[in-house]
Design an enzyme around this catalytic site. Structure first.
Site, PDB file in Angstrom:
ATOM      1  N   ASP A 217      13.716 -22.886  22.172  1.00  0.00           N
ATOM      2  CA  ASP A 217      14.423 -23.437  23.317  1.00  0.00           C
ATOM      3  C   ASP A 217      15.514 -24.377  22.792  1.00  0.00           C
ATOM      4  O   ASP A 217      15.489 -24.784  21.626  1.00  0.00           O
ATOM      5  CB  ASP A 217      13.436 -24.195  24.201  1.00  0.00           C
ATOM      6  CG  ASP A 217      14.100 -24.806  25.419  1.00  0.00           C
ATOM      7  OD1 ASP A 217      14.996 -24.172  25.989  1.00  0.00           O
ATOM      8  OD2 ASP A 217      13.741 -25.939  25.777  1.00  0.00           O
TER       9      ASP A 217
ATOM     10  N   LYS B  30      23.586 -28.157  44.662  1.00  0.00           N
ATOM     11  CA  LYS B  30      23.903 -28.230  43.243  1.00  0.00           C
ATOM     12  C   LYS B  30      23.164 -27.099  42.535  1.00  0.00           C
ATOM     13  O   LYS B  30      22.067 -26.698  42.918  1.00  0.00           O
ATOM     14  CB  LYS B  30      23.507 -29.578  42.651  1.00  0.00           C
ATOM     15  CG  LYS B  30      22.015 -29.871  42.645  1.00  0.00           C
ATOM     16  CD  LYS B  30      21.352 -29.587  41.310  1.00  0.00           C
ATOM     17  CE  LYS B  30      19.867 -29.923  41.358  1.00  0.00           C
ATOM     18  NZ  LYS B  30      19.157 -29.659  40.121  1.00  0.00           N
TER      19      LYS B  30
ATOM     20  N   ASN C  63       8.931 -24.459  31.225  1.00  0.00           N
ATOM     21  CA  ASN C  63       9.622 -23.177  31.223  1.00  0.00           C
ATOM     22  C   ASN C  63       9.485 -22.451  29.891  1.00  0.00           C
ATOM     23  O   ASN C  63       9.920 -21.298  29.769  1.00  0.00           O
ATOM     24  CB  ASN C  63      11.104 -23.370  31.562  1.00  0.00           C
ATOM     25  CG  ASN C  63      11.798 -24.276  30.560  1.00  0.00           C
ATOM     26  OD1 ASN C  63      11.169 -25.118  29.928  1.00  0.00           O
ATOM     27  ND2 ASN C  63      13.092 -24.105  30.417  1.00  0.00           N
ATOM     28  N   ASP C  64       8.900 -23.096  28.888  1.00  0.00           N
ATOM     29  CA  ASP C  64       8.699 -22.451  27.587  1.00  0.00           C
ATOM     30  C   ASP C  64       7.265 -21.973  27.394  1.00  0.00           C
ATOM     31  O   ASP C  64       6.959 -21.366  26.361  1.00  0.00           O
ATOM     32  CB  ASP C  64       9.044 -23.434  26.456  1.00  0.00           C
ATOM     33  CG  ASP C  64      10.470 -23.945  26.547  1.00  0.00           C
ATOM     34  OD1 ASP C  64      11.369 -23.124  26.794  1.00  0.00           O
ATOM     35  OD2 ASP C  64      10.684 -25.161  26.378  1.00  0.00           O
TER      36      ASP C  64
END
Length: 1069
Positions: A385, A516, A761-762
C-alpha cells in the site's frame, strides 16, 4: 442491570438454521424464546479436567505420524512380530504427545482467563440492560438512551478492529427520551425486525416498530459485543444478538491456515519415506521367505517352531511387519515437533530484535505466527500500500484550487471569501466527532481518517471552527460568530461510490448539498455548464504530480419540493429489509447529479524515514515491488520517484491504454465464441505488445485498473507485461482489486508473495498473500490484527526479509538436510544387517540406544544449529545473497535425495567396515572379538561420532551453545553407555540391562578405536573433498563474500568501492 420484562403473545418460530430475519420484542421473553435464539453463554474453554486427556489424545492421533506410531506400538505387543521392546516406540511417542498436550493446555488456560465476566451469561435476546462507563458491551445492543445529550455515547472498538480512537453511537430520538427512567424502559414494547446473525461488523440493517411508527436502524445505532463504553456515564440497550450469534463471535471462525512450501514438501517427503519403508520391508520379507525355504528348513529338526509359523510364506509375512517396526525410525516422529521448536525460536528472535523496535511509539516487531518464518527467505513479490505504508499518513493541508484559482498555505487569507460558502461548511459537515479538552482549552478532532482530520483542522486555522454536532444540527464559529446549520442527510462514503455528501439547511433557509470525492467520480456528475471550469481544475490537479493527495469538491442548490419528495423515498429505502444498500445507492445517485464544481484540495503526506534505501536494497535482492494504491496516477508516480522505485532512465507503459484498445474485441469474443478471427486478433495484439515491451526495454509499468482489467481475458496480458518490468504501480484500485492482483500473481507465477499495509482496506490483500505484514500506523490496527508479522516502519521490512527471513530459511534447510541424513544413516544399518542374519528381524543396536538416539544423543546439536547458525553476517550489505531462497536451492527434492543418499552410504560404511574388521580382529590378549554386543557398541559409537562431526562441518557460525550441545551430547552418550553396561544397573534391573561390562571390554581395545577412527574418516572425508572441490570450482555468493570479508576490512572495502571496484557489484554479476 436488567430491566424487568413482561410477557406477551408468542408466535410459531422457525428453527435457528432457517432464520431469514430476526424478530425481537423488547421486554417479552416468552415471545422471543419461541424463536430459539442463542443465550449469552459462551464456552471459551476447549477442555475441562475430565475431558482434556481423551479429547486431546483423539485430536493428536488424527495426525498421520502419531497414528502411524500408535499402530507400531500395537504391533510391538505381538510377540510373533516384534523383536523390539515396546518402550523403543512409546518413549518418543509419549514425549511428542506430552509436549503437544502441554502447549494445548496452556492455550486453553489463556482462553479461560481471557473470557468476559460471567454475570452477563443470563442475558437473553429482548432484554434491556444497563452499561456503565468503562464496561465491556456484553451482547449486540440497540442503543436506546444514554447519559449524554441527544442519546450519544462513545465506544472504543479495539477488540473489534484494533482502533483505539473513540467512535460515536447515537440512539433514535424517540428512544433517547426514555433516559434512565426504569419504569419507562420496562414499559417499552417496541419490536425490531432486522437481519439474521452475520459477521459483518460494519453493517446492520433493521427497522424499529413502535407506537404505529417505524424507524430505520443502521450500524451507527448499535453497540457490538467486545466494545468498551467510554466517556459515557451510563447507557441502556436492547439485546438483539447474544452469545455465539453476536457479530464478534460470528467473526471467530477458523482463519485460513497458511502453510509454507517447505511444509508441503515435507508432507510429500514423509509419504515417500513411508513408501521407501514399505519397499524395504517387502524386500526383506521376500528374502526371509527365500531363506526359510533354502536354508532355514535345515534347522527345523532341532529348532522346534510352532505349527503356525512353519510356513515360509507366512514367516515372510510376519517378517515384513517386524522390519516395519525395526525400520520405523526412518519416518521421523520428532521431525514436526523439532520444526515447531525452531519456528518458535525464530519468532522470538524477531520479537527481540532491537533494530526493529520503534522507540517513538514504543512498538516492537511482532511475529504473530510461527509457521511462516522460513517463507520470509523466499519472497519474490512484495505488494505494498502507499498511504501509511510508504508514507507517514500524517496529513497536512497544503494547497487548494477554488473557482479556478490555486491557493497555498501562505495565502490563506484569500481563502476566507471562497471558503465561507463552499469549502468550510462542507469540511465541517462531514467531521465525524470532536471532543473538547476543556482543561487545556484545546479542541481535538477525532476524524474517521487522517485526510478528514487535516481538512477540518485547516478549516479551523482559516477561521471556520467546528464546535459541536447534534443529530440534527452542526454548530460552527465562522470568523468568531456562532452559526448553526441544520443537518438533513448524510450520504455515506463507500468503496463503490468513492464520494460522500451532506445535505444541510443554512441559516438563510437555503438547501445545499455538498459532496467530496475522487475527481474521476465527481466530474461525471457535474452540470454541463461546468465544463470549462472542470478543465481548469483538472490542470490544477497536477498537485498529484507533487505527491499530494487530492479531493474534488462540489455543491448543489436543492429545491424544497424535490427534496421533500426525495426524503420520502429515502425514508422508505432506509426501512427496507431487502436490498437496502442498493436502493439507497440509487437514491444517492439520483440527487448527486448536476452539481456545481467548487474546486479541489491537496493534502501532503510525506515519506517514512528510510523508504528509498529499503526499496533499493530489496530491489538488489531481486524482489519485485508492486505498489497498489487508490490514489491518482500522478500521485502514485511521484511517490514512486521519491522512493527510488522509478528513475528517469526507465521507459513507461500505461496499461489502461492497452485495455481501452482491446476491450471491445475481447468482449465480442467472449459473447460470440464462433468468431474465431477475434481470438487470433487477441493473440496477435498480445504478442505484438510483449515484443514491443521487450524492444523498448520497459522497466516500469503503470496499471490504471478498471473493473474489467482483471477479467480472465485480460489478466494474462497484465501478468506478462508487468513481470517484464522492475517496478509496477497500480493506481485507483479498490481493496478487492488489491486482493485480486495478489491472487493473480500467486496463480500465474507460483511465487512467494508478501503484502504489506496499514489500514482496513489492506486486510483482504494481507490475507490473500502468502505472508501478510501489518504496519501499526495512523489507520488503526486492523491490518496488524490480520497480519502474520507487524512492526511500525516500512524500513524494517528489509531486515525482516534479508536477515531474519534468510537466516530462518537457511537454518531450516540445513536442519532438514541433516535430520534426514542422520535418520537414514542410523536406520539403514538394520537393513544391511538383515542380509547377514537370515532376515530374522534382529537389531544391530541395543534397544536403549534405539530409544535414546533421536531424543537424547542427537536432538540438541541439531536444534542448536537450527536456532543459532548464521550463514553470513553481511546480509544487508550484499542483498543478492537472498537469491538462493527465491530459487529454492537449499532444500528441494534433489537436495533431499542427495542427503538421503549420503545417509544410505554412511549406513553402508558404518556396517561393513566394522563387519569386515571384526571377521579377523583379535583382542590385545589374542582372543577373538566375536560377540554381537561388541559389534553393536562399535557401530553405535561410530555413528554418534560421525553424525557429531558432520553437524560440526554443517555449522557455519559457532557459539558456546553449539559447542556445549555437540560435545556435551557425546559426553552424555558415553556416560549412558557405560552406565547401562555397569554392574550397578544390572543389579537393579537385571532383565533390562543384561550385558554387563560390554562397553568397558570393547572400548578398552585399540583395534576397536582404530575401527571407529577408520569408519569416521571414510564417512566424512568424501563429503569434505566434495565440498572443497565445489567451493573451489563453483563458488557460491556466500563463499565469495566470506572471502572478501576475510581479506578486506570495512575501511579497505570502502576505499575499493570509491575507486570503482565494488565486490558487491562483482558478485552480483
Amino acid at each position: 442491570m436488567l430491566v424487568p420484562w413482561r410477557g406477551g403473545w408468542n408466535p410459531c418460530s422457525k428453527s435457528p438454521g432457517q432464520e431469514e430475519e430476526r424478530h425481537v420484542r423488547a421486554n417479552d421473553r416468552d415471545y422471543n424464546e419461541r424463536f430459539s435464539y442463542a443465550d449469552n453463554r459462551i464456552k471459551t474453554a476447549k477442555y475441562n479436567v475430565f475431558t482434556f486427556l481423551p479429547i486431546n489424545l483423539f485430536e493428536q492421533f488424527q495426525r498421520f505420524a502419531n497414528a502411524y506410531f500408535l499402530v507400531l506400538l500395537i504391533l510391538q505387543l505381538i510377540p510373533e512380530i516384534s523383536s523390539l521392546s515396546w518402550f523403543t516406540t512409546i518413549v518418543p511417542l509419549v514425549l511428542v504427545l506430552a509436549i503437544t498436550a502441554v502447549k494445548d493446555a496452556t492455550d486453553d488456560y489463556v482462553r479461560i482467563y481471557s473470557s468476559p465476566n460471567e454475570k452477563w451469561m443470563n442475558v437473553r435476546v429482548g432484554d434491556i440492560i444497563k452499561l456503565e462507563n468503562n464496561q465491556f458491551v456484553a451482547a449486540d445492543l440497540l442503543l436506546l438512551s444514554s447519559s449524554e445529550p441527544y442519546g450519544l455515547c462513545y465506544i472504543e472498538t479495539a477488540e473489534l478492529d484494533g482502533e483505539t480512537n473513540l467512535k460515536v453511537r447515537q440512539a433514535l430520538t424517540v428512544t433517547s427520551d426514555l433516559g434512565d427512567d426504569v419504569s419507562k424502559l420496562a414499559d417499552f414494547n417496541g419490536e425490531v425486525i432486522c437481519e439474521p446473525p452475520n459477521n459483518k461488523l460494519d453493517k446492520f440493517t433493521g427497522t424499529l416498530y413502535w407506537k404505529d411508527n417505524k424507524y430505520p436502524l443502521d450500524n451507527e445505532k448499535m453497540l457490538l459485543r467486545g466494545c468498551v463504553l467510554r466517556n459515557t456515564e451510563w447507557c441502556f440497550g436492547l439485546v438483539i444478538f447474544a452469545g455465539l450469534q453476536t457479530k464478534l463471535m460470528q467473526n471467530c471462525g477458523r482463519t485460513k491456515f497458511k502453510r509454507t512450501s517447505i511444509d508441503k514438501l515435507m508432507n510429500t517427503l514423509v509419504l515417500w519415506i513411508f513408501g521407501f519403508l514399505i519397499c524395504m520391508g517387502i524386500i526383506l520379507a521376500i528374502g526371509n521367505t527365500i531363506w526359510e525355504q533354502k536354508v532355514g528348513s535345515n534347522f527345523w529338526e532341532y529348532l522346534q517352531w510352532k505349527e503356525l509359523t512353519i510356513n515360509a510364506v507366512f514367516s515372510g509375512f510376519l517378517t515384513f511387519w517386524s522390519y516395519v517396526i525395526i525400520l520405523n525410525t526412518v519416518v521421523p516422529i520428532s521431525l514436526y515437533v523439532s520444526v515447531e521448536v525452531l519456528r518458535l525460536g525464530h519468532s522470538y528472535f524477531i520479537n527481540w530484535d532491537r533494530r526493529m523496535y520503534y522507540s517513538r511509539k514504543d512498538t516492537p516487531a511482532e511475529a504473530r505466527t510461527t509457521t511462516l518464518n522460513e517463507e520470509l527467505g523466499q519472497v519474490e513479490f512484495i505488494f505494498s500500500d502507499k498511504t501509511g505504508t510508504l508514507t507517514q499518513n500524517i496529513m497536512v493541508f497544503n494547497k487548494c484550487s477554488i473557482n479556478g484559482k490555486t491557493y497555498g498555505m501562505l495565502e490563506h487569507f484569500l481563502l476566507y471569501v471562497h471558503t465561507y460558502r463552499h469549502v468550510g461548511i462542507f469540511i465541517d459537515g462531514y467531521a465525524f466527532v470532536c471532543l473538547e479538552e476543556r482543561n487545556e482549552g484545546e479542541l481535538v478532532y477525532q476524524a474517521p481518517s487522517p485526510d478528514e482530520g487535516a481538512l477540518v483542522t485547516a478549516a479551523r486555522n482559516f477561521g471556520f471552527v467546528f464546535r459541536s454536532r447534534t443529530p440534527e444540527t452542526i454548530t460552527l464559529y465562522e470568523m468568531g460568530h456562532a452559526v448553526t446549520y441544520q443537518l438533513l442527510a448524510i450520504l455515506d462514503f463507500n468503496n463503490v461510490r468513492k464520494r460522500m455528501s451532506v445535505i444541510v439547511r443554512n441559516p438563510k433557509g437555503q438547501l445545499k448539498l455538498y459532496s467530496k470525492g475522487a475527481d474521476t467520480i465527481l466530474f461525471d456528475r457535474l452540470d454541463p455548464s461546468n465544463e470549462e471550469f472542470m478543465f481548469t481544475t483538472s490542470e490544477h490537479l497536477n498537485f498529484a504530480g507533487e505527491g499530494l493527495r487530492t479531493l474534488a469538491l462540489a455543491y448543489k442548490d436543492l429545491d424544497e419540493d424535490v427534496f421533500d419528495e426525495w426524503m420520502k423515498k429515502l425514508l422508505f429505502a432506509s426501512t427496507a429489509l431487502e436490498n437496502r444498500e442498493e436502493k439507497l445507492g440509487a437514491l444517492y445517485e439520483e440527487i448527486e447529479q448536476g452539481m456545481m464544481l467548487l474546486g479541489a484540495t491537496a493534502i501532503e503526506d510525506k515519506l517514512q524515514e528510510g523508504v528509498p534505501e529499503t526499496i533499493a536494497c530489496l530491489t538488489l535482492a531481486n524482489i519485485k515491488i508492486w505498489v497498489l494504491t487508490g490514489d491518482k496516477l500522478e500521485t502514485a508516480m511521484n511517490i514512486g520517484y521519491s522512493c527510488n522505485m522509478l528513475r528517469d532512465d526507465m521507459n513507461e507503459v500505461t496499461f489502461h491504454c492497452l485495455i481501452s484498445r482491446i476491450n471491445p474485441d475481447i468482449f465480442v469474443f467472449r459473447d460470440s465464441p464462433k468468431n474465431g478471427n477475434l481470438a487470433v486478433l487477441y493473440f496477435k495484439i498480445k504478442c505484438l505488445f510483449l515484443l514491443l515491451c521487450m524492444a523498448l526495454n520497459v522497466r516500469f509499468v503503470c496499471c490504471y485498473l478498471k473493473a474489467n482489467a482483471l477479467e480472465a481475458d485480460l489478466e494474462q496480458i497484465l501478468v506478462d507485461v508487468a513481470c517484464l518490468c522492475k517496478t509496477v504501480i497500480c493506481c485507483r484500485v479498490t481493496p478487492l482489486q488489491k486482493a485480486l492482483v495478489v491472487e493473480l500473481i500467486k496463480r500465474h507465477k507460483r511465487a512467494v508473495t508478501l503484502a504489506i499495509g496499514d489500514g482496513a482496506n489492506d486486510v483482504s490483500m494481507i490475507n490473500t498473500a502468502h505472508i501478510g505484514v501489518g504496519i501499526s500506523g495512523q489507520e488503526g490496527m486492523q491490518a496488524v490484527l490480520a497480519s502474520d508479522y507487524s512492526f511500525a516502519q516500512f524500513r524494517y521490512l528489509q531486515r525482516l526479509l534479508l536477515v531474519h527471513g534468510r537466516w530462518s530459511y537457511h537454518r531450516m534447510c540445513n536442519f532438514l538436510c541433516y535430520f534426514f541424513y542422520k535418520n537414514f544413516a542410523f536406520t539403514l544399518v538394520h537393513f544391511w544387517y538383515g542380509f547377514l542374519c537370515g532376515f530374522s528381524a534382529q537389531t544391530v543396536y541395543d534397544q536403549w540406544f534405539i530409544t535414546l538416539f533421536n531424543i537424547v544423543y542427537t536432538s540438541l546439536p541439531v536444534l542448536a544449529m537450527g536456532l543459532f547458525d548464521q550463514v553470513s553476517l553481511y546480509s544487508l550489505r550484499y542483498p543478492n545473497l537472498y537469491r538462493p531462497g527465491q530459487l529454492n536451492q537449499l532444500f528441494n527434492k534433489r537436495k533431499f535425495f542427495t542427503c538421503t543418499l549420503q545417509g544410505v552410504c554412511t549406513s553402508f560404511i558404518l556396517f561393513f567396515i566394522p563387519y569386515g574388521a571384526f571377521m579377523t580382529a583379535v583382542r590385545d590378549d589374542g582372543t577373538h572379538i566375536s560377540d554381537q554386543q561388541a559389534f553393536a557398541v562399535t557401530i553405535a559409537t561410530s555413528l554418534v561420532i560421525v553424525v557429531s562431526v558432520q553437524i560440526g562441518l554443517d555449522t557455519n557460525y559457532w557459539t558456546a551453545v553449539n559447542h556445549f550441545f555437540i560435545w556435551g551430547s557425546l559426553a552424555v552418550y558415553f556416560a549412558i553407555l557405560f552406565a547401562m553396561h555397569s554392574d550397578g544397573i544390572f543389579t537393579i534391573f537385571p532383565n533390562q540391562f543384561p550385558f554387563i561390562g560390554t562397553a568397558r571390554n570393547s572400548l578398552n581395545q585399540k583395534i576397536v578405536w582404530l575401527v571407529i577412527l577408520l569408519t569416521t574418516v571414510v564417512c566424512i572425508m568424501p563429503m569434505v573433498a566434495v565440498r572443497f572441490i565445489k567451493a573451489d570450482l563453483y563458488p557460491t555468493n556466500v563463499c565469495v563474500h566470506a572471502s572478501y570479508s576475510k581479506c578486506f576490512t570495512r575501511s579497505s572495502l570502502q576505499i575499493l568501492e570509491m575507486t570503482g571496484f565494488s565486490p558487491r557489484k562483482f558478485t552480483e554479476q
